[in-house]
Write a protein that holds these residues in place. Structure first.
Motif, PDB file in Angstrom:
ATOM      1  N   GLY A  10       0.816  -1.200   0.000  1.00  9.48           N
ATOM      2  CA  GLY A  10       0.000   0.000   0.000  1.00  9.48           C
ATOM      3  C   GLY A  10       0.848   1.247   0.000  1.00  9.48           C
ATOM      4  N   LEU A  11       0.196   2.361   0.258  1.00 10.45           N
ATOM      5  CA  LEU A  11       0.834   3.673   0.303  1.00 10.45           C
ATOM      6  C   LEU A  11       0.918   4.137   1.749  1.00 10.45           C
ATOM      7  CD1 LEU A  11       1.884   6.280  -1.051  1.00 10.45           C
ATOM      8  CD2 LEU A  11      -0.510   6.997  -1.233  1.00 10.45           C
ATOM      9  N   VAL A  12       2.127   4.462   2.188  1.00  7.61           N
ATOM     10  CA  VAL A  12       2.341   4.939   3.548  1.00  7.61           C
ATOM     11  C   VAL A  12       3.295   6.116   3.535  1.00  7.61           C
ATOM     12  CG1 VAL A  12       1.919   2.682   4.593  1.00  7.61           C
ATOM     13  CG2 VAL A  12       4.249   3.345   3.964  1.00  7.61           C
ATOM     14  N   GLN A  13       3.256   6.896   4.600  1.00  5.25           N
ATOM     15  CA  GLN A  13       4.195   7.993   4.768  1.00  5.25           C
ATOM     16  C   GLN A  13       5.511   7.485   5.328  1.00  5.25           C
ATOM     17  OE1 GLN A  13       2.300  10.934   7.239  1.00  5.25           O
ATOM     18  NE2 GLN A  13       1.071  11.744   5.559  1.00  5.25           N
ATOM     19  N   ALA A  14       6.568   8.217   5.061  1.00  2.00           N
ATOM     20  CA  ALA A  14       7.868   7.879   5.627  1.00  2.00           C
ATOM     21  C   ALA A  14       7.765   7.767   7.145  1.00  2.00           C
ATOM     22  CB  ALA A  14       8.902   8.924   5.237  1.00  2.00           C
ATOM     23  N   GLY A  15       8.400   6.735   7.681  1.00  2.00           N
ATOM     24  CA  GLY A  15       8.326   6.471   9.105  1.00  2.00           C
ATOM     25  C   GLY A  15       7.223   5.521   9.502  1.00  2.00           C
ATOM     26  N   GLY A  16       6.335   5.224   8.580  1.00  2.00           N
ATOM     27  CA  GLY A  16       5.232   4.335   8.857  1.00  2.00           C
ATOM     28  C   GLY A  16       5.612   2.878   8.737  1.00  2.00           C
ATOM     29  N   SER A  17       4.609   2.017   8.876  1.00  2.00           N
ATOM     30  CA  SER A  17       4.834   0.573   8.872  1.00  2.00           C
ATOM     31  C   SER A  17       3.838  -0.137   7.973  1.00  2.00           C
ATOM     32  CB  SER A  17       4.705   0.003  10.287  1.00  2.00           C
ATOM     33  OG  SER A  17       5.677   0.543  11.158  1.00  2.00           O
ATOM     34  N   LEU A  18       4.256  -1.264   7.452  1.00  2.00           N
ATOM     35  CA  LEU A  18       3.402  -2.166   6.704  1.00  2.00           C
ATOM     36  C   LEU A  18       3.791  -3.594   7.047  1.00  2.00           C
ATOM     37  CD1 LEU A  18       3.223  -0.706   3.070  1.00  2.00           C
ATOM     38  CD2 LEU A  18       1.326  -0.895   4.675  1.00  2.00           C
ATOM     39  N   ARG A  19       2.833  -4.480   6.942  1.00  2.00           N
ATOM     40  CA  ARG A  19       3.086  -5.899   7.139  1.00  2.00           C
ATOM     41  C   ARG A  19       2.648  -6.647   5.887  1.00  2.00           C
ATOM     42  NH1 ARG A  19       3.697  -9.581  11.531  1.00  2.00           N
ATOM     43  NH2 ARG A  19       2.760 -11.637  11.153  1.00  2.00           N
ATOM     44  N   LEU A  20       3.605  -7.217   5.196  1.00  2.00           N
ATOM     45  CA  LEU A  20       3.322  -8.007   4.013  1.00  2.00           C
ATOM     46  C   LEU A  20       3.157  -9.467   4.398  1.00  2.00           C
ATOM     47  CD1 LEU A  20       5.936  -6.565   1.485  1.00  2.00           C
ATOM     48  CD2 LEU A  20       3.658  -5.694   2.065  1.00  2.00           C
ATOM     49  N   SER A  21       2.306 -10.148   3.684  1.00  2.00           N
ATOM     50  CA  SER A  21       2.148 -11.574   3.894  1.00  2.00           C
ATOM     51  C   SER A  21       2.241 -12.294   2.562  1.00  2.00           C
ATOM     52  CB  SER A  21       0.821 -11.897   4.585  1.00  2.00           C
ATOM     53  OG  SER A  21      -0.275 -11.515   3.782  1.00  2.00           O
ATOM     54  N   CYS A  22       2.637 -13.534   2.629  1.00  2.00           N
ATOM     55  CA  CYS A  22       2.768 -14.370   1.449  1.00  2.00           C
ATOM     56  C   CYS A  22       2.189 -15.727   1.780  1.00  2.00           C
ATOM     57  CB  CYS A  22       4.232 -14.486   1.034  1.00  2.00           C
ATOM     58  SG  CYS A  22       4.550 -15.649  -0.306  1.00  2.00           S
ATOM     59  N   ALA A  23       1.100 -16.051   1.132  1.00  2.00           N
ATOM     60  CA  ALA A  23       0.443 -17.330   1.338  1.00  2.00           C
ATOM     61  C   ALA A  23       0.920 -18.322   0.293  1.00  2.00           C
ATOM     62  CB  ALA A  23      -1.070 -17.168   1.267  1.00  2.00           C
ATOM     63  N   ALA A  24       1.328 -19.476   0.747  1.00  2.00           N
ATOM     64  CA  ALA A  24       1.870 -20.498  -0.133  1.00  2.00           C
ATOM     65  C   ALA A  24       0.955 -21.704  -0.185  1.00  2.00           C
ATOM     66  CB  ALA A  24       3.256 -20.933   0.331  1.00  2.00           C
ATOM     67  N   SER A  25       0.795 -22.232  -1.365  1.00  2.00           N
ATOM     68  CA  SER A  25       0.083 -23.485  -1.538  1.00  2.00           C
ATOM     69  C   SER A  25       1.093 -24.581  -1.834  1.00  2.00           C
ATOM     70  CB  SER A  25      -0.941 -23.387  -2.664  1.00  2.00           C
ATOM     71  OG  SER A  25      -0.314 -23.134  -3.908  1.00  2.00           O
ATOM     72  N   GLY A  26       0.835 -25.739  -1.292  1.00  2.00           N
ATOM     73  CA  GLY A  26       1.749 -26.846  -1.472  1.00  2.00           C
ATOM     74  C   GLY A  26       1.896 -27.642  -0.199  1.00  2.00           C
ATOM     75  N   ARG A  27       2.317 -28.858  -0.345  1.00  2.00           N
ATOM     76  CA  ARG A  27       2.388 -29.767   0.796  1.00  2.00           C
ATOM     77  C   ARG A  27       3.674 -29.636   1.588  1.00  2.00           C
ATOM     78  NH1 ARG A  27       1.375 -35.747  -1.054  1.00  2.00           N
ATOM     79  NH2 ARG A  27       1.540 -35.987   1.219  1.00  2.00           N
ATOM     80  N   PHE A  28       4.690 -29.025   1.009  1.00  2.00           N
ATOM     81  CA  PHE A  28       6.017 -29.076   1.608  1.00  2.00           C
ATOM     82  C   PHE A  28       6.559 -27.695   1.949  1.00  2.00           C
ATOM     83  CE2 PHE A  28       5.569 -32.557  -1.491  1.00  2.00           C
ATOM     84  CZ  PHE A  28       5.529 -33.616  -0.591  1.00  2.00           C
ATOM     85  N   PHE A  29       5.701 -26.839   2.483  1.00  2.00           N
ATOM     86  CA  PHE A  29       6.117 -25.489   2.823  1.00  2.00           C
ATOM     87  C   PHE A  29       7.276 -25.478   3.814  1.00  2.00           C
ATOM     88  CE2 PHE A  29       5.784 -21.603   5.411  1.00  2.00           C
ATOM     89  CZ  PHE A  29       5.913 -20.646   4.417  1.00  2.00           C
ATOM     90  N   SER A  30       7.245 -26.355   4.785  1.00  2.00           N
ATOM     91  CA  SER A  30       8.283 -26.383   5.801  1.00  2.00           C
ATOM     92  C   SER A  30       9.626 -26.841   5.258  1.00  2.00           C
ATOM     93  CB  SER A  30       7.870 -27.282   6.966  1.00  2.00           C
ATOM     94  OG  SER A  30       7.713 -28.626   6.543  1.00  2.00           O
ATOM     95  N   SER A  31       9.656 -27.367   4.059  1.00  2.00           N
ATOM     96  CA  SER A  31      10.891 -27.868   3.460  1.00  2.00           C
ATOM     97  C   SER A  31      11.601 -26.844   2.586  1.00  2.00           C
ATOM     98  CB  SER A  31      10.608 -29.121   2.627  1.00  2.00           C
ATOM     99  OG  SER A  31      10.118 -30.167   3.444  1.00  2.00           O
TER     100      SER A  31
END
Length: 123
Positions: A10-31
């Motif tokens: 998204g759009l934020v001002q300098a000094g601000g924060s964002l939290r990105l997430s990444c959702a993965a599909s698949g059986r072997f994510f831990s690998s």
């Protein structure tokens, strides 16, 4: 086959924060090793952070160290990038990536990529 979908940009001002997430599909994510890269207009894709299979070890580029935190939840097949104290130079498309080489900062070492999410930091 691992499929990745980023969200949280998204759009934020300098000094601000964002939290990105990444959702993965698949059986072997831990690998697989997970990482975040970014690409700004006119620049090559740049390493941001990586996290080990268990989540116990992390690596960061010097430009984000101390400001960004990568984490993963293997039970949810999700990796996160918490971005604090954002700067205008952090503006880029952020990509989630997955691979099999621990701690790699090279894009070519990652086999799977998400579509990216735009992060824009205003002055």
């Amino acid at each position: 086959q691992v499929q990745l979908v980023e969200s949280g940009g998204g759009l934020v001002q300098a000094g601000g924060s964002l939290r990105l997430s990444c959702a993965a599909s698949g059986r072997f994510f831990s690998s697989i090793v997970m990482g975040w890269f970014r690409q700004a207009p006119g620049k090559e894709r740049e390493f941001v952070a990586a996290i080990s299979r268990s989540g116990g070890s992390t690596d960061y580029s010097d430009s984000v160290k101390g400001r960004f935190t990568i984490s993963r939840d293997n039970a949810k097949n999700t990796v996160y990038l918490q971005m604090n104290s954002l700067k205008p130079e952090d503006t880029a498309v952020y990509y989630c990536a997955a691979g099999y080489i621990s701690g790699s900062a090279r894009p070519n070492d990652y086999a799977y990529w998400g579509q990216g999410t735009q992060v824009t930091v205003s002055s």
